[in-house]
Write a protein that holds these residues in place. Structure first.
Motif, mmCIF file in Angstrom:
data_model
loop_
_atom_site.group_PDB
_atom_site.id
_atom_site.type_symbol
_atom_site.label_atom_id
_atom_site.label_comp_id
_atom_site.label_asym_id
_atom_site.label_seq_id
_atom_site.Cartn_x
_atom_site.Cartn_y
_atom_site.Cartn_z
ATOM 1 N N MET A 120 0.828 -1.212 0.000
ATOM 2 C CA MET A 120 0.000 0.000 0.000
ATOM 3 C C MET A 120 0.859 1.259 0.000
ATOM 4 O O MET A 120 1.933 1.289 0.587
ATOM 5 C CB MET A 120 -0.878 0.050 1.264
ATOM 6 C CG MET A 120 -1.959 -0.958 1.312
ATOM 7 S SD MET A 120 -2.830 -0.804 2.922
ATOM 8 C CE MET A 120 -4.202 -1.902 2.605
ATOM 9 N N SER A 121 0.336 2.285 -0.629
ATOM 10 C CA SER A 121 0.959 3.601 -0.493
ATOM 11 C C SER A 121 0.722 4.072 0.937
ATOM 12 O O SER A 121 -0.192 3.575 1.613
ATOM 13 C CB SER A 121 0.326 4.587 -1.478
ATOM 14 O OG SER A 121 -1.008 4.870 -1.068
ATOM 15 N N PRO A 122 1.509 5.028 1.420
ATOM 16 C CA PRO A 122 1.236 5.557 2.761
ATOM 17 C C PRO A 122 -0.202 6.061 2.911
ATOM 18 O O PRO A 122 -0.854 5.823 3.931
ATOM 19 C CB PRO A 122 2.251 6.688 2.917
ATOM 20 C CG PRO A 122 3.399 6.245 2.057
ATOM 21 C CD PRO A 122 2.755 5.581 0.862
ATOM 22 N N ARG A 123 -0.695 6.720 1.889
ATOM 23 C CA ARG A 123 -2.082 7.227 1.942
ATOM 24 C C ARG A 123 -3.089 6.077 2.054
ATOM 25 O O ARG A 123 -4.030 6.147 2.857
ATOM 26 C CB ARG A 123 -2.375 8.079 0.719
ATOM 27 C CG ARG A 123 -3.759 8.654 0.720
ATOM 28 C CD ARG A 123 -4.010 9.497 -0.508
ATOM 29 N NE ARG A 123 -5.377 9.958 -0.482
ATOM 30 C CZ ARG A 123 -5.779 11.066 -1.025
ATOM 31 N NH1 ARG A 123 -4.924 11.848 -1.653
ATOM 32 N NH2 ARG A 123 -7.044 11.413 -0.969
ATOM 33 N N ASP A 177 3.022 3.066 10.025
ATOM 34 C CA ASP A 177 3.354 2.984 8.599
ATOM 35 C C ASP A 177 4.852 3.147 8.354
ATOM 36 O O ASP A 177 5.410 2.511 7.457
ATOM 37 C CB ASP A 177 2.582 4.067 7.832
ATOM 38 C CG ASP A 177 2.924 4.094 6.366
ATOM 39 O OD1 ASP A 177 2.703 3.074 5.683
ATOM 40 O OD2 ASP A 177 3.437 5.137 5.899
#
Length: 165
Positions: free
Chosen positions: A10-13, A34
């Motif tokens: 996953m992206s951080p967002r 994260d």
């Protein structure tokens, strides 16, 4: 459920969107966790959430505790809290039980400055009331630590509901 590989990709967002709510109204916990990716396992993910809380200063931890709802309240709850409290029977309290919860909630918050926190998943309303009655008499520092332990149990349950082992 998603795999730990998918969590790590996953992206951080996307990570914050997926896990920003596991620590009640406190997405900063997910932001801190994260930073520790990739996670070797679901258990490692849970540990990093706990590490984020433990590493935070006292004011941040107190704010996290204060972000939790009163148990058995008629106030608007998050979807997770609504399901968890209903699972423990807190949505079907008698008038007497509701009055008891209300009294304990008031006394507890006056004594400690944050709401009573109990990971209700798998518990009954009677177990919760017994714990509530016992804990309202705790020393302030003991109760602060107990409440943080309960927060960690809550996000463990929530992560376990979302991420496969």
């Amino acid at each position: 459920m998603i795999s730990i590989a998918d969590v790590n990709a996953m992206s951080p967002r996307a990570f914050i969107e997926a896990f920003g709510d596991v620590a009640e109204h406190s997405p900063w916990v997910a932001r801190e966790a994260d930073a520790s990716r990739p996670f070797a396992s679901r258990e490692a993910l849970v540990r990093h959430f706990e590490t984020a809380i433990r590493a935070a200063n006292r004011d941040a931890r107190l704010a996290l505790l204060r972000a939790h709802p009163d148990l058995a309240t008629r106030a608007k709850l998050t979807d997770d809290s609504t399901k968890e409290q209903a699972g423990a029977g807190l949505n079907t309290l008698t008038a007497e039980e509701f009055a008891r919860f209300t009294d304990l909630n008031t006394r507890y918050k006056q004594r400690f400055g944050f709401p009573f926190i109990f990971a209700v998943k798998g518990a009954t309303k009677h177990m919760i009331l017994d714990s509530f009655t016992a804990r309202v008499g705790n020393d302030a520092e003991v109760e602060f630590e107990t409440a943080l332990q309960q927060v960690c149990r809550i996000f463990r349950f929530r992560i376990e509901d979302r991420v496969s082992p």
